[in-house]
Motif scaffolding. Structure first.
Motif, short mmCIF file in Angstrom:
data_model
loop_
_atom_site.label_atom_id
_atom_site.label_comp_id
_atom_site.label_asym_id
_atom_site.label_seq_id
_atom_site.Cartn_x
_atom_site.Cartn_y
_atom_site.Cartn_z
N SER A 1 -14.82 26.00 -60.52
CA SER A 1 -14.47 24.97 -59.70
C SER A 1 -15.03 24.73 -58.54
CB SER A 1 -13.15 24.87 -59.62
OG SER A 1 -12.32 24.82 -60.45
N ILE A 2 -15.57 26.15 -57.71
CA ILE A 2 -16.43 26.11 -56.76
C ILE A 2 -18.10 25.29 -56.89
CG2 ILE A 2 -18.41 27.77 -55.78
CD1 ILE A 2 -15.33 29.25 -54.79
N MET A 3 -18.40 26.17 -58.24
CA MET A 3 -19.67 24.87 -58.44
C MET A 3 -19.45 23.67 -59.07
SD MET A 3 -22.21 26.44 -61.73
CE MET A 3 -21.46 25.31 -63.00
N ASN A 4 -18.28 23.25 -59.79
CA ASN A 4 -18.54 22.35 -59.86
C ASN A 4 -18.66 21.05 -58.81
OD1 ASN A 4 -18.63 22.37 -63.33
ND2 ASN A 4 -16.64 22.92 -62.74
N VAL A 5 -17.46 21.51 -57.65
CA VAL A 5 -17.78 20.89 -56.72
C VAL A 5 -18.38 21.07 -56.01
CG1 VAL A 5 -16.21 21.34 -54.03
CG2 VAL A 5 -15.17 21.41 -55.90
N GLY A 6 -19.82 22.20 -55.67
CA GLY A 6 -21.50 22.15 -55.29
C GLY A 6 -21.74 20.83 -55.79
N ASN A 7 -21.68 20.92 -57.22
CA ASN A 7 -22.33 20.01 -58.41
C ASN A 7 -22.43 18.52 -57.61
OD1 ASN A 7 -23.62 17.96 -59.88
ND2 ASN A 7 -23.01 19.75 -61.58
N SER A 8 -20.53 17.94 -57.24
CA SER A 8 -21.07 16.59 -56.46
C SER A 8 -21.70 16.86 -55.29
CB SER A 8 -18.72 16.82 -56.88
OG SER A 8 -18.44 16.95 -57.71
N TYR A 9 -21.19 17.97 -54.82
CA TYR A 9 -21.62 17.36 -52.82
C TYR A 9 -22.94 17.37 -53.15
CZ TYR A 9 -16.92 17.74 -50.88
OH TYR A 9 -15.75 17.44 -50.26
N GLY A 10 -23.79 18.26 -53.89
CA GLY A 10 -25.53 18.81 -54.36
C GLY A 10 -25.57 17.01 -54.44
N ARG A 11 -24.66 16.39 -55.78
CA ARG A 11 -25.14 14.73 -56.06
C ARG A 11 -25.69 14.33 -54.65
NH1 ARG A 11 -24.05 13.93 -62.24
NH2 ARG A 11 -23.80 15.78 -62.84
N MET A 12 -24.60 14.00 -53.71
CA MET A 12 -23.92 13.26 -52.66
C MET A 12 -25.08 13.57 -52.13
SD MET A 12 -19.85 12.27 -52.16
CE MET A 12 -19.59 14.42 -52.69
N LEU A 13 -25.19 14.79 -50.85
CA LEU A 13 -26.13 14.93 -50.21
C LEU A 13 -27.47 14.60 -50.93
CD1 LEU A 13 -24.16 17.67 -49.54
CD2 LEU A 13 -24.35 16.09 -48.11
#
Length: 188
Positions: free
Chosen positions: A14-26
């Protein structure tokens, strides 16, 4: 940390997937916001440097059995993955044009697909089997830092090679960005 509980594994994913989402946005926001001064291959190099750091952090987390290092490495890895998937389509369109965009982007996607298979099956699987022991049913179980430490070190090395390749792309793209996209040559 060896083996881990099922709930903690879910937390890490879950942490990796949330990071993935934020990484795309950032990465999408930053590369668009600063496109007049920093071209996108530079952002890609930074994402690969972060991935190299994340993989090294994960390797260290296995060696010293540090939960905080494991969480940090997982978060940075997720952010890096997200940045890759946000930057790749745009870089593909900018450098190769949109006439054959579908074919070019599909070809670019062969790299993570084949690399993911190679690292997960050939390297991680082999090392897990090598350091593991067979139980009474013949199933291989591995516990301890060696099960994945070397895999993370190899992944860090491969990320470093990717970063060097992206630096070459960046160097070769500077002239294109300066003339076509109107972005000044900035030494980043």
């Amino acid at each position: 940390m060896t083996g881990g509980k099922a709930n903690f594994k879910i937390v890490l994913v879950s942490i990796m997937n949330v990071g993935n989402s934020y990484g795309r946005m950032l990465a999408g926001f930053a590369s668009e916001r600063y496109k007049s001064s920093i071209h996108r291959p530079t952002w890609f190099v930074l994402a690969l440097a972060a991935m190299c750091f994340a993989q090294a952090t994960l390797a260290v987390s296995q060696t010293i059995q540090s939960l905080s290092m494991l969480l940090l490495g997982t978060t940075i890895m997720g952010l890096s993955y997200g940045a890759f998937w946000a930057l790749s389509p745009t870089i593909c369109a900018e450098l190769f044009g949109t006439a054959h965009y579908g074919a070019n982007y599909a070809l670019l996607n062969l790299a993570p697909a084949s690399g993911g298979y190679f690292v997960s099956v050939c390297i991680a699987g082999y090392l897990y089997d090598y350091f593991g022991t067979k139980d009474s049913e013949g199933k291989i179980n591995c516990s301890g830092s060696r099960c994945f430490e070397y895999t993370f070190c190899i992944a860090a090395g491969l990320s470093f090679v990717g970063m060097l390749s992206s630096l070459l792309l960046r160097r070769n793209a500077i002239q294109w960005y300066a003339t076509t996209a109107g972005i000044a040559q900035v030494s980043h």
